[in-house]
Design a protein around this motif. Structure first.
Motif, PDB file in Angstrom:
ATOM      1  N   SER A 246      41.577  37.236  27.463  1.00 35.94           N
ATOM      2  CA  SER A 246      42.027  36.487  26.299  1.00 35.94           C
ATOM      3  C   SER A 246      40.918  35.625  25.737  1.00 35.94           C
ATOM      4  O   SER A 246      40.935  35.272  24.565  1.00 35.94           O
ATOM      5  N   ALA A 247      39.945  35.279  26.559  1.00 35.61           N
ATOM      6  CA  ALA A 247      39.020  34.206  26.208  1.00 35.61           C
ATOM      7  C   ALA A 247      37.789  34.672  25.452  1.00 35.61           C
ATOM      8  O   ALA A 247      36.982  33.861  25.031  1.00 35.61           O
ATOM      9  N   ASP A 248      37.613  35.968  25.263  1.00 31.75           N
ATOM     10  CA  ASP A 248      36.362  36.472  24.713  1.00 31.75           C
ATOM     11  C   ASP A 248      36.484  36.934  23.265  1.00 31.75           C
ATOM     12  O   ASP A 248      35.607  37.614  22.751  1.00 31.75           O
ATOM     13  N   HIS A 249      37.578  36.569  22.618  1.00 31.02           N
ATOM     14  CA  HIS A 249      37.822  37.104  21.287  1.00 31.02           C
ATOM     15  C   HIS A 249      37.843  35.971  20.266  1.00 31.02           C
ATOM     16  O   HIS A 249      38.603  35.022  20.388  1.00 31.02           O
ATOM     17  N   SER A 250      36.994  36.084  19.260  1.00 36.33           N
ATOM     18  CA  SER A 250      36.936  35.078  18.210  1.00 36.33           C
ATOM     19  C   SER A 250      38.074  35.325  17.221  1.00 36.33           C
ATOM     20  O   SER A 250      38.778  36.331  17.277  1.00 36.33           O
ATOM     21  N   THR A 257      42.216  42.722  18.824  1.00 38.05           N
ATOM     22  CA  THR A 257      42.753  42.631  20.185  1.00 38.05           C
ATOM     23  C   THR A 257      44.260  42.838  20.181  1.00 38.05           C
ATOM     24  O   THR A 257      44.815  43.541  21.046  1.00 38.05           O
ATOM     25  N   MET A 258      44.943  42.241  19.216  1.00 38.45           N
ATOM     26  CA  MET A 258      46.397  42.416  19.128  1.00 38.45           C
ATOM     27  C   MET A 258      46.772  43.874  18.845  1.00 38.45           C
ATOM     28  O   MET A 258      47.791  44.370  19.329  1.00 38.45           O
ATOM     29  N   THR A 259      45.943  44.562  18.078  1.00 35.86           N
ATOM     30  CA  THR A 259      46.172  45.997  17.833  1.00 35.86           C
ATOM     31  C   THR A 259      46.098  46.778  19.137  1.00 35.86           C
ATOM     32  O   THR A 259      46.937  47.664  19.403  1.00 35.86           O
ATOM     33  N   GLN A 260      45.122  46.465  19.965  1.00 37.11           N
ATOM     34  CA  GLN A 260      44.968  47.166  21.241  1.00 37.11           C
ATOM     35  C   GLN A 260      46.108  46.844  22.194  1.00 37.11           C
ATOM     36  O   GLN A 260      46.612  47.734  22.899  1.00 37.11           O
ATOM     37  N   GLU A 311      51.058  33.847  22.188  1.00 36.72           N
ATOM     38  CA  GLU A 311      50.967  34.672  20.989  1.00 36.72           C
ATOM     39  C   GLU A 311      51.355  36.119  21.285  1.00 36.72           C
ATOM     40  O   GLU A 311      52.064  36.771  20.503  1.00 36.72           O
ATOM     41  N   VAL A 312      50.899  36.632  22.436  1.00 37.26           N
ATOM     42  CA  VAL A 312      51.288  37.987  22.832  1.00 37.26           C
ATOM     43  C   VAL A 312      52.798  38.060  23.019  1.00 37.26           C
ATOM     44  O   VAL A 312      53.458  39.017  22.583  1.00 37.26           O
ATOM     45  N   ARG A 313      53.367  37.052  23.648  1.00 34.86           N
ATOM     46  CA  ARG A 313      54.820  37.017  23.862  1.00 34.86           C
ATOM     47  C   ARG A 313      55.573  37.031  22.533  1.00 34.86           C
ATOM     48  O   ARG A 313      56.588  37.734  22.398  1.00 34.86           O
ATOM     49  N   SER A 314      55.094  36.300  21.534  1.00 33.10           N
ATOM     50  CA  SER A 314      55.803  36.240  20.254  1.00 33.10           C
ATOM     51  C   SER A 314      55.823  37.601  19.566  1.00 33.10           C
ATOM     52  O   SER A 314      56.773  37.936  18.851  1.00 33.10           O
ATOM     53  N   ARG A 315      54.788  38.411  19.800  1.00 31.83           N
ATOM     54  CA  ARG A 315      54.703  39.722  19.154  1.00 31.83           C
ATOM     55  C   ARG A 315      55.354  40.830  19.986  1.00 31.83           C
ATOM     56  O   ARG A 315      55.784  41.845  19.425  1.00 31.83           O
ATOM     57  N   HIS A 316      55.382  40.634  21.289  1.00 35.35           N
ATOM     58  CA  HIS A 316      55.911  41.673  22.178  1.00 35.35           C
ATOM     59  C   HIS A 316      56.855  41.039  23.207  1.00 35.35           C
ATOM     60  O   HIS A 316      56.515  40.925  24.386  1.00 35.35           O
ATOM     61  N   CYS A 342      55.044  33.394  29.749  1.00 34.98           N
ATOM     62  CA  CYS A 342      54.846  34.474  30.720  1.00 34.98           C
ATOM     63  C   CYS A 342      56.116  34.685  31.536  1.00 34.98           C
ATOM     64  O   CYS A 342      57.032  33.853  31.530  1.00 34.98           O
ATOM     65  N   ASP A 343      56.140  35.813  32.247  1.00 33.45           N
ATOM     66  CA  ASP A 343      57.218  36.132  33.174  1.00 33.45           C
ATOM     67  C   ASP A 343      56.789  35.934  34.619  1.00 33.45           C
ATOM     68  O   ASP A 343      57.623  35.675  35.490  1.00 33.45           O
ATOM     69  N   LEU A 344      55.492  36.102  34.865  1.00 31.99           N
ATOM     70  CA  LEU A 344      54.925  36.009  36.212  1.00 31.99           C
ATOM     71  C   LEU A 344      53.769  35.037  36.197  1.00 31.99           C
ATOM     72  O   LEU A 344      52.990  34.989  35.237  1.00 31.99           O
ATOM     73  N   VAL A 345      53.636  34.283  37.275  1.00 33.02           N
ATOM     74  CA  VAL A 345      52.560  33.303  37.415  1.00 33.02           C
ATOM     75  C   VAL A 345      51.601  33.787  38.490  1.00 33.02           C
ATOM     76  O   VAL A 345      51.992  33.952  39.649  1.00 33.02           O
TER      77      VAL A 345
END
Length: 419
Positions: A246-250, A257-260, A311-316, A342-345
């Protein structure tokens, strides 16, 4: 009131994790001959009795010639089937059985380091080139010392041919088949931390113009083919997850990244673990070249990569998400679950200091104030302080906790770092 951390989680493949706490993958450095040796098995047997909802192994390399460290277990040759490779399956079954001795599902993290394979790691020789989607060398920094460190640690990468790509995809599939035949509950494709899958996904390291590069969709083809080919040769109940950065994307590449991620979700991945960082910028160890500012709300929480996960959770909303990095308390873990991030920690370093950490977090008689395991940074040796902090600090952390895992395997008390 029962903690939401105690809730079971059912993955799309049907595998049920008895609670939301996952022992995250960590470097063990215990396989001197690159097989799952007895000390590694002994360490995981300790975690098997720790009350975890799932156990993720450290890196299992898909090619013994290209490894992340000299002491990772790896696939040495092409895997055929349980009958032809009976001794090999028995060796890995011992590992899987130890992980799952007390009923906790174990997931094997499988990996190819690509250009991040150290000169001394793997059977290819110190001066042989590493493999990468494109011939982009690792860059630790612009200073003379950083350039020198990079040259000493890594040889120059070569751009993979179509035959190289096909062979490595096959190695991932073979390794997953072996893990399934050995009795593991699933595999996690390591697509984070700058390893080969991440190198294909990223436009920084994938400059190809063929079927595996040029657009976000084409850069995702490598991992999507691994996923689809693996699905064909493992049981339907066998879990296939992925760890992503998650940390390497401007902001400029965020939508790519969201497309992938959308493509992976549509392909039927069973879970996605959100992490971050690379050898060049090791955010996953709590070090970064230039830490990004956080909002007060985020800074008050523990997770390193919380906002991205949300953000990933909101889309998926249907995607099972694991968030790893920075969790130290029950309150912090519950906040991430209750916020829907998240669902898992995933819990790494605290799991080494206390292999039964979940039993503390899930014990309703223990107050929130006591249900925690704060950890100091590992002290950096004085003689290395003139070297880049983001590199030396991360290496010191990893080495320290690997040593504690080795103590765990011997039945010794594991120790938190002192000030």
């Amino acid at each position: 009131m029962p903690s939401p951390l105690a809730d079971p989680v059912k993955l799309p493949c049907g595998l049920v994790l008895p609670n939301r706490l996952s022992k995250a993958a960590m470097a063990e450095l215990m396989s001197k001959k690159n097989h799952p040796a007895d000390p590694l098995v002994d360490a995981y047997e300790k975690w098997s009795d720790g009350g975890w909802g799932s156990i993720l192994t450290g890196n299992i390399q898909v090619d013994v010639n290209h490894m992340g460290s000299p002491f990772d277990p790896a696939l040495h040759n092409e895997y055929q089937d349980p009958e032809s490779n009976a001794d090999l399956v028995a060796q890995w079954k011992k590992y899987a059985d130890a992980c799952q001795k007390h009923g906790t599902p174990a997931i094997a993290q499988i990996c190819h380091p690509g250009r991040q394979s150290f000169r001394v790691a793997g059977h290819r020789g110190m001066f042989a080139q590493t493999l990468a989607p494109s011939a982009v060398p690792i860059k630790l920094g612009d200073g003379y010392l950083e350039r020198l460190m990079g040259c000493l640690a890594w040889s120059a990468p070569k751009e993979m041919t179509a035959q190289d790509v096909e062979r490595v995809i096959g190695q991932f599939v073979d390794t997953a088949r072996l893990m399934a035949d050995a009795g593991f509950s699933g595999v996690e494709l390591h697509g984070a931390h700058g390893y080969l899958i991440d190198q294909f996904l990223s436009g920084k390291t994938n400059l190809r113009t063929d079927a595996y590069g040029g657009t976000p969709e084409k850069r995702a083809r490598f991992v999507l083919e691994i996923l689809s080919q693996t699905r064909k040769v493992v049981p339907s109940t066998f879990c296939i997850g992925i760890k992503l950065n998650s940390a390497d994307h401007s902001s400029a590449t965020f939508e790519e990244t969201m497309t992938q991620i959308k493509l992976l979700a549509e392909a039927g991945i069973d879970f996605m673990e959100i992490s971050g960082g690379t050898y060049e910028d090791p955010k996953m160890m709590g070090y970064a070249k230039a830490p990004a500012p956080k909002s007060e709300r985020t800074a008050a929480r523990e997770a390193f990569f919380l906002e991205f996960s949300k953000e990933v959770r909101s889309r998926h909303p249907e995607l099972v998400l694991m968030l790893t990095g920075g969790f130290r308390t029950r309150a912090g873990a519950e906040a991430a679950i209750n916020d829907g991030a998240c669902d898992l920690v995933g819990i790494g370093r605290p799991a080494v200091v206390d292999p039964k950490f979940p039993l503390l977090l899930l014990d309703e008689s223990v107050s929130d104030r006591e249900a925690q395991l704060p950890l100091n940074k590992v002290p950096i040796p004085w003689y290395t302080r003139f070297l880049p902090l983001h590199i030396i600090g991360a290496g010191t952390e990893s080495t320290y906790y690997s040593a504690q895992i080795q103590r765990l395997a011997k039945g010794l008390v594991t120790l938190a770092p002192s000030l």
